[in-house]
Design a protein around this motif. Structure first.
Motif, PDB file in Angstrom:
ATOM      1  N   GLU A 320      25.390 -39.830  78.225  1.00  0.00           N
ATOM      2  CA  GLU A 320      26.025 -40.003  79.540  1.00  0.00           C
ATOM      3  C   GLU A 320      27.000 -41.178  79.533  1.00  0.00           C
ATOM      4  O   GLU A 320      28.073 -41.108  80.138  1.00  0.00           O
ATOM      5  N   ASP A 321      26.639 -42.253  78.847  1.00  0.00           N
ATOM      6  CA  ASP A 321      27.543 -43.399  78.735  1.00  0.00           C
ATOM      7  C   ASP A 321      28.835 -42.999  78.029  1.00  0.00           C
ATOM      8  O   ASP A 321      29.946 -43.364  78.472  1.00  0.00           O
ATOM      9  N   ALA A 322      28.710 -42.222  76.942  1.00  0.00           N
ATOM     10  CA  ALA A 322      29.891 -41.810  76.189  1.00  0.00           C
ATOM     11  C   ALA A 322      30.788 -40.902  77.023  1.00  0.00           C
ATOM     12  O   ALA A 322      32.014 -41.084  77.073  1.00  0.00           O
ATOM     13  N   VAL A 323      30.186 -39.946  77.701  1.00  0.00           N
ATOM     14  CA  VAL A 323      30.967 -39.010  78.508  1.00  0.00           C
ATOM     15  C   VAL A 323      31.670 -39.734  79.659  1.00  0.00           C
ATOM     16  O   VAL A 323      32.841 -39.470  79.969  1.00  0.00           O
ATOM     17  N   ALA A 324      30.974 -40.676  80.279  1.00  0.00           N
ATOM     18  CA  ALA A 324      31.564 -41.425  81.390  1.00  0.00           C
ATOM     19  C   ALA A 324      32.776 -42.235  80.940  1.00  0.00           C
ATOM     20  O   ALA A 324      33.682 -42.513  81.738  1.00  0.00           O
ATOM     21  N   LYS A 325      32.799 -42.596  79.655  1.00  0.00           N
ATOM     22  CA  LYS A 325      33.895 -43.406  79.127  1.00  0.00           C
ATOM     23  C   LYS A 325      34.938 -42.582  78.379  1.00  0.00           C
ATOM     24  O   LYS A 325      35.785 -43.145  77.682  1.00  0.00           O
ATOM     25  N   GLY A 326      34.833 -41.243  78.493  1.00  0.00           N
ATOM     26  CA  GLY A 326      35.899 -40.401  77.967  1.00  0.00           C
ATOM     27  C   GLY A 326      35.571 -39.531  76.779  1.00  0.00           C
ATOM     28  O   GLY A 326      36.439 -38.794  76.290  1.00  0.00           O
ATOM     29  N   ALA A 327      34.350 -39.565  76.283  1.00  0.00           N
ATOM     30  CA  ALA A 327      33.991 -38.705  75.158  1.00  0.00           C
ATOM     31  C   ALA A 327      33.976 -37.245  75.593  1.00  0.00           C
ATOM     32  O   ALA A 327      33.762 -36.922  76.771  1.00  0.00           O
ATOM     33  N   ASN A 328      34.196 -36.363  74.647  1.00  0.00           N
ATOM     34  CA  ASN A 328      34.207 -34.929  74.909  1.00  0.00           C
ATOM     35  C   ASN A 328      32.865 -34.345  74.475  1.00  0.00           C
ATOM     36  O   ASN A 328      32.499 -34.390  73.301  1.00  0.00           O
ATOM     37  N   LEU A 329      32.106 -33.800  75.412  1.00  0.00           N
ATOM     38  CA  LEU A 329      30.804 -33.203  75.137  1.00  0.00           C
ATOM     39  C   LEU A 329      31.015 -31.721  74.851  1.00  0.00           C
ATOM     40  O   LEU A 329      31.303 -30.930  75.745  1.00  0.00           O
ATOM     41  N   LEU A 330      30.863 -31.338  73.579  1.00  0.00           N
ATOM     42  CA  LEU A 330      31.136 -29.960  73.177  1.00  0.00           C
ATOM     43  C   LEU A 330      29.885 -29.091  73.174  1.00  0.00           C
ATOM     44  O   LEU A 330      29.991 -27.858  73.219  1.00  0.00           O
ATOM     45  N   LEU A 331      28.718 -29.726  73.104  1.00  0.00           N
ATOM     46  CA  LEU A 331      27.483 -28.958  73.044  1.00  0.00           C
ATOM     47  C   LEU A 331      26.336 -29.821  73.535  1.00  0.00           C
ATOM     48  O   LEU A 331      26.252 -31.000  73.222  1.00  0.00           O
ATOM     49  N   GLY A 332      25.457 -29.219  74.328  1.00  0.00           N
ATOM     50  CA  GLY A 332      24.210 -29.869  74.703  1.00  0.00           C
ATOM     51  C   GLY A 332      24.377 -31.046  75.625  1.00  0.00           C
ATOM     52  O   GLY A 332      25.147 -31.023  76.592  1.00  0.00           O
ATOM     53  N   GLY A 333      23.612 -32.101  75.332  1.00  0.00           N
ATOM     54  CA  GLY A 333      23.678 -33.329  76.105  1.00  0.00           C
ATOM     55  C   GLY A 333      22.588 -33.504  77.128  1.00  0.00           C
ATOM     56  O   GLY A 333      22.509 -34.550  77.774  1.00  0.00           O
ATOM     57  N   ASN A 334      21.721 -32.511  77.276  1.00  0.00           N
ATOM     58  CA  ASN A 334      20.711 -32.567  78.332  1.00  0.00           C
ATOM     59  C   ASN A 334      19.292 -32.421  77.792  1.00  0.00           C
ATOM     60  O   ASN A 334      19.078 -31.961  76.676  1.00  0.00           O
ATOM     61  N   ARG A 335      18.357 -32.777  78.631  1.00  0.00           N
ATOM     62  CA  ARG A 335      16.962 -32.452  78.367  1.00  0.00           C
ATOM     63  C   ARG A 335      16.806 -30.934  78.417  1.00  0.00           C
ATOM     64  O   ARG A 335      17.512 -30.253  79.146  1.00  0.00           O
ATOM     65  N   ILE A 336      15.859 -30.454  77.637  1.00  0.00           N
ATOM     66  CA  ILE A 336      15.434 -29.069  77.789  1.00  0.00           C
ATOM     67  C   ILE A 336      14.192 -29.104  78.665  1.00  0.00           C
ATOM     68  O   ILE A 336      13.198 -29.749  78.316  1.00  0.00           O
ATOM     69  N   GLU A 337      14.255 -28.427  79.789  1.00  0.00           N
ATOM     70  CA  GLU A 337      13.151 -28.480  80.754  1.00  0.00           C
ATOM     71  C   GLU A 337      12.635 -27.074  81.034  1.00  0.00           C
ATOM     72  O   GLU A 337      13.108 -26.390  81.965  1.00  0.00           O
ATOM     73  N   PRO A 338      11.681 -26.592  80.233  1.00  0.00           N
ATOM     74  CA  PRO A 338      11.117 -25.263  80.486  1.00  0.00           C
ATOM     75  C   PRO A 338      10.543 -25.185  81.898  1.00  0.00           C
ATOM     76  O   PRO A 338       9.945 -26.130  82.404  1.00  0.00           O
ATOM     77  N   ASP A 339      10.754 -24.043  82.535  1.00  0.00           N
ATOM     78  CA  ASP A 339      10.321 -23.884  83.926  1.00  0.00           C
ATOM     79  C   ASP A 339       8.813 -23.870  84.080  1.00  0.00           C
ATOM     80  O   ASP A 339       8.271 -24.298  85.089  1.00  0.00           O
ATOM     81  N   GLU A 340       8.122 -23.363  83.088  1.00  0.00           N
ATOM     82  CA  GLU A 340       6.671 -23.238  83.223  1.00  0.00           C
ATOM     83  C   GLU A 340       6.042 -23.189  81.840  1.00  0.00           C
ATOM     84  O   GLU A 340       6.723 -23.175  80.820  1.00  0.00           O
ATOM     85  N   GLY A 341       4.715 -23.167  81.817  1.00  0.00           N
ATOM     86  CA  GLY A 341       4.005 -23.063  80.553  1.00  0.00           C
ATOM     87  C   GLY A 341       3.653 -24.414  79.976  1.00  0.00           C
ATOM     88  O   GLY A 341       3.876 -25.469  80.572  1.00  0.00           O
ATOM     89  N   ASP A 342       3.110 -24.363  78.766  1.00  0.00           N
ATOM     90  CA  ASP A 342       2.589 -25.572  78.119  1.00  0.00           C
ATOM     91  C   ASP A 342       3.662 -26.600  77.830  1.00  0.00           C
ATOM     92  O   ASP A 342       3.383 -27.784  77.680  1.00  0.00           O
ATOM     93  N   TRP A 343       4.918 -26.174  77.703  1.00  0.00           N
ATOM     94  CA  TRP A 343       5.984 -27.097  77.312  1.00  0.00           C
ATOM     95  C   TRP A 343       6.638 -27.785  78.497  1.00  0.00           C
ATOM     96  O   TRP A 343       7.546 -28.593  78.320  1.00  0.00           O
ATOM     97  N   ALA A 344       6.231 -27.484  79.695  1.00  0.00           N
ATOM     98  CA  ALA A 344       6.950 -27.963  80.876  1.00  0.00           C
ATOM     99  C   ALA A 344       7.066 -29.478  80.933  1.00  0.00           C
ATOM    100  O   ALA A 344       8.022 -30.014  81.491  1.00  0.00           O
ATOM    101  N   GLU A 345       6.092 -30.188  80.375  1.00  0.00           N
ATOM    102  CA  GLU A 345       6.112 -31.645  80.406  1.00  0.00           C
ATOM    103  C   GLU A 345       6.475 -32.246  79.052  1.00  0.00           C
ATOM    104  O   GLU A 345       6.270 -33.437  78.813  1.00  0.00           O
ATOM    105  N   GLY A 346       6.992 -31.432  78.144  1.00  0.00           N
ATOM    106  CA  GLY A 346       7.284 -31.902  76.800  1.00  0.00           C
ATOM    107  C   GLY A 346       8.571 -32.696  76.696  1.00  0.00           C
ATOM    108  O   GLY A 346       9.358 -32.798  77.641  1.00  0.00           O
TER     109      GLY A 346
END
Length: 463
Positions: A320-346
């Motif tokens: 987020e710091d890089a993007v705010a200062k002008g970096a180009n985000l070509l892929l990803g950049g976020n948490r993966i947050e499964p909606d449900e199941g065992d991984w929801a808090e992973g």
């Protein structure tokens, strides 16, 4: 966290807990290691070798159990964990097979006459402070040479690796290592200074973060104790000349994404000369998109969670710091947050690619410990070298080139402890591992790993 616990990063659930060692228990551990040193140092080398060979065998025999432990502790997919067990066993075999040669006395030429030799002698109790990202491998490369040398070990593992720490100690015990030659303690970071300060402890080896290394080095220096520090890295991967851009991208992605990107010597900064940049970037992105999260206990999974929710937070903040200062985000950049199941808090993070990074951005200087790659476009070899060296770190590096003269020329100018030509560096038992600048002090593996905590004792006979 007051004690040690297994907090499964795939699910966010605590699976087991272990109490922190009391100050009295820490003192008892040092007492035991010091007492055992007096006999272990005099144990015949052949006996020490036989024990360490048995350690290697037990690692292989218990592979299934060991990989499941670290899949739950720090999220390592079992297929990668199996590789870690394999190289750990190889390290124990390597030192056992070569100990006699490494410990052979060296005859010196004496200008004034007479005779002199240097003998490799042990020094005493050595403290090991180990990280979570390679729970078995890091211990192996520290413990194997020191035990064969005749030193004894007090081992503080990472607080999220209590079960692997316990499993390692049991392997040594079952292999026949005397009680006290290797002592596992669930110590806190606040107890580490008093351990280093103890006059019976002769040195400390830490693999971990730069701040942890500075803290340990300060205490060790004040107490005149030898230290080996394997710290962070932001390894450059230089693409300078190639006939196969796709193959170069495959190597680069492999070097970035091993262990879900959580490796000190991962290829974090990819530096590509203009001629190949566009084609390389496209190939790199396509390979990064292949990494899909999966259950670490599934043998087909290649990409697991990060070690903790906090690790994900730190990476997202860097992006987020890089993007705010002008970096180009070509892929990803976020948490993966499964909606449900065992991984929801992973602790899940998307594979991420950034370009157009400038020195004002934190990621330009800081280590991104996870699946975040920085891609730089440069005009030529000279600019590539300048950018590669413009970092506080100096652990490893990679150079892609089909020109042998260029490979040697650039390797000589890279400020790093390791340079790999046409590969992303993978550890091998017989090759030294370590860095310069903020990446640490000293070397592990190879014969150098046996020399760090040795007393190179001069014995001189006069005419």
């Amino acid at each position: 966290m007051a004690g040690y616990q297994v907090l499964n990063p795939a699910t966010g659930k605590v699976e087991s807990e272990f109490p922190r060692a009391s100050d009295a228990e820490v003192r008892e551990a040092i007492d035991l290691a010091h007492h055992t040193y007096n006999s272990w140092r005099d144990t015949k080398l052949e006996e020490r070798v036989a024990i360490i060979k048995r350690v290697a065998e037990l690692y292989r025999e218990r592979r299934g159990e060991l990989v499941e432990i670290i899949a739950r502790e720090m999220g390592k997919p079992v297929r990668q964990g199996a590789g870690e067990i394999g190289i750990s066993a190889d390290i124990f075999d390597y030192y056992a097979d070569n100990a006699a040669e490494f410990l052979k006395e060296e005859e010196l030429t004496v200008a004034s006459g007479g005779r002199a030799v240097v003998r490799m002698a042990p020094t005493g109790v050595i403290l090991g402070i180990m990280p979570w990202n390679y729970p078995y491998y890091q211990v192996a490369r520290f413990a194997a040479p020191n035990l064969l040398l005749g030193n004894t070990i007090v081992l503080k593992h990472a607080s999220n690796c209590p079960e692997s720490a316990q499993a390692i100690a049991k392997i040594f015990d079952d292999a026949g290592l005397p009680a006290g030659a290797y002592v596992n303690i669930y110590a806190s970071s606040s107890q580490v200074p008093s351990i280093i300060e103890d006059p019976r402890v002769q040195g400390v080896s830490l693999t971990g973060s730069e701040p942890a290394g500075r803290s340990v080095a300060e205490v060790a220096g004040r107490n005149l104790k030898k230290c080996v520090l394997e710290l962070g890295g932001s390894d450059p991967f230089l693409v300078l000349s190639t006939e196969d851009v796709t193959a170069a991208a495959k190597i680069a992605v492999g070097g970035r994404m091993a262990n879900s990107g959580q490796a000190c010597n991962a290829s974090k900064r990819v530096i590509v000369v203009d001629e190949y940049y566009d084609e390389f970037l496209q190939a790199y992105l396509e390979r990064m998109k292949l990494f899909a999260p999966g259950d670490p206990l599934d043998g087909g999974t290649r990409f697991g969670p990060l070690s903790s929710a906090g690790a994900v937070d730190e990476l997202v903040e860097l992006v987020e710091d890089a993007v705010a200062k002008g970096a180009n985000l070509l892929l990803g950049g976020n948490r993966i947050e499964p909606d449900e199941g065992d991984w929801a808090e992973g602790a899940w993070m998307e594979p991420t690619v950034l370009t157009d990074i400038t020195p004002e951005m934190r990621i330009y200087r800081e280590e991104a410990f996870g699946p975040v790659a920085s891609i730089y476009r440069v005009a030529d070899e000279v600019e590539a070298i300048r950018l590669a060296n413009d970092s506080p770190f100096g652990l490893g590096s990679s150079i892609i080139t089909n020109d042998e003269e260029q490979a040697n020329r650039v390797a000589d100018q890279i400020e790093a402890g390791m340079v790999y030509i046409n590969s992303a560096g993978e550890s091998e038992p017989d090759l030294p591992f370590g860095g310069v600048k903020a990446s640490g002090i000293g070397r592990e593996l190879g014969r150098f790993g046996m020399e760090e905590f040795a007393n190179r004792k001069l014995v001189r006979w006069s005419n």
